[in-house]
Design a protein around this motif. Structure first.
Motif, short mmCIF file in Angstrom:
data_model
loop_
_atom_site.label_atom_id
_atom_site.label_comp_id
_atom_site.label_asym_id
_atom_site.label_seq_id
_atom_site.Cartn_x
_atom_site.Cartn_y
_atom_site.Cartn_z
N SER A 97 52.60 41.80 36.16
CA SER A 97 51.33 41.44 36.77
C SER A 97 51.61 40.85 38.15
O SER A 97 52.29 39.83 38.27
CB SER A 97 50.60 40.41 35.91
N GLY A 98 51.09 41.51 39.18
CA GLY A 98 51.22 41.00 40.53
C GLY A 98 50.20 39.90 40.75
O GLY A 98 49.01 40.07 40.42
N VAL A 99 50.64 38.78 41.31
CA VAL A 99 49.76 37.61 41.42
C VAL A 99 49.57 37.15 42.85
O VAL A 99 48.44 36.99 43.31
CB VAL A 99 50.32 36.43 40.57
N ASN A 100 50.65 36.97 43.59
CA ASN A 100 50.54 36.20 44.83
C ASN A 100 51.43 36.79 45.91
O ASN A 100 52.57 37.15 45.66
CB ASN A 100 50.99 34.75 44.54
N VAL A 124 46.91 41.92 39.24
CA VAL A 124 46.98 43.39 39.23
C VAL A 124 48.14 43.80 38.33
O VAL A 124 49.30 43.46 38.60
CB VAL A 124 47.17 43.95 40.66
N ASP A 125 47.83 44.51 37.26
CA ASP A 125 48.86 44.99 36.34
C ASP A 125 49.47 46.28 36.88
O ASP A 125 48.76 47.16 37.39
CB ASP A 125 48.27 45.25 34.96
N PHE A 126 50.80 46.39 36.74
CA PHE A 126 51.48 47.63 37.13
C PHE A 126 52.71 47.81 36.26
O PHE A 126 53.19 46.86 35.63
CB PHE A 126 51.83 47.64 38.62
N GLU A 127 53.19 49.03 36.20
CA GLU A 127 54.36 49.34 35.39
C GLU A 127 55.49 49.85 36.26
O GLU A 127 55.27 50.61 37.22
CB GLU A 127 54.03 50.40 34.34
N VAL A 128 56.70 49.44 35.92
CA VAL A 128 57.92 50.01 36.47
C VAL A 128 58.65 50.61 35.27
O VAL A 128 59.16 49.87 34.43
CB VAL A 128 58.79 48.95 37.16
#
Length: 259
Positions: A182-185, A172-176
């Motif tokens: 990329s969130g993985v686990n 899941v890609d996200f921006e700060v």
């Protein structure tokens, strides 16, 4: 919801306390710049950390900057200051006395994260910390120090960070701010969160109660084949686009994709 970055924590010395800047750089290699740049190792080169010994918790660390350590003990031993660049031999002597065997303090400019594959900053929400704290009648700051996340997100419900992972083979890609992660686990937890961060004393039945409450409060969005047991909390990430982040930056989920 209005997700935004509430807190940045980096750990200049692996397994010791946090330095909390308002601004930090996420490196292309993954870790926050300065995070776990130093580590305590024994004569075999193995990490001396909280997984290995509760004595780590009785060391209190504070920082004027991430290269200058103030070290004391929970039993009231006075604070001594060390330059992590220039005083490592002296610091190693002090730590050897504490642990009762010889140790060294080593440096790696990139950093020494626990997960060298998923080496980006770890993520949790403020509401998650507060909720877990309520399960054990602990202060949120106590729980924050037990779980040791790099980035804390406010303006979202508890366990919102579980939206940042999907099934195996997907991320899941996200921006700060302008940094893309990329969130993985979902992070598998060890013995460390069960221990008091000041004394190392283990909280009785911590894992059992955590698992019971995690199952009881599991949001519908958590379901994933990566979430294979409930003793997981916090999200491991990879860095897609490096850059600076600052407390107050907006956080936006961009979407899911193949890994």
């Amino acid at each position: 919801m209005n997700p935004r970055l509430a807190r940045i924590a980096l750990f200049p010395v692996k397994s010791l306390g946090a330095y909390e800047p308002e601004l930090a750089r996420v490196t292309a290699a993954g870790p926050l710049e300065g995070d776990r740049r130093y580590a305590i190792v024994d004569g075999e080169g193995e990490y001396v950390n909280g997984k290995r010994t509760a004595a780590v918790h009785r060391l209190l660390a504070d920082y004027d900057d991430p290269d200058r350590l103030g070290l004391s003990k929970h039993d009231g031993d006075r604070t001594r200051e060390f330059s992590l660049e220039d005083d490592r031999e002296e610091l190693a002597g002090r730590l050897s006395e504490h642990f009762g065997y010889p140790v060294e303090v080593v440096r790696d400019e990139v950093g020494m994260p626990d997960d060298t594959d998923l080496s980006g900053p770890t993520v949790i929400s403020t509401a998650t910390i507060e909720t877990v704290a309520s399960w054990f009648d602990l202060a949120p700051e106590n729980v924050r120090r037990r779980f040791r996340a790099n980035l804390e997100i406010e303006g979202v419900p508890a366990f919102w960070e579980d939206r940042l992972f999907s099934d195996h083979g997907r991320v899941v890609d996200f921006e700060v701010g302008s940094v893309r992660l990329s969130g993985v686990n979902p992070c598998q937890r060890c013995v460390v969160p069960s221990r008091d961060p000041d004394t190392g004393e283990e909280l009785a039945d911590f894992r059992e109660r955590f698992v019971e409450k995690r199952e009881e409060t599991l949001p519908e969005w958590t379901h994933s084949d990566r979430f294979d047991h409930p003793f997981r909390l916090m999200v491991n990430t990879r860095v897609s686009e490096a850059g600076e982040i600052e407390v107050g930056d907006p956080v936006e989920i961009l979407g899911e994709r193949a890994e």
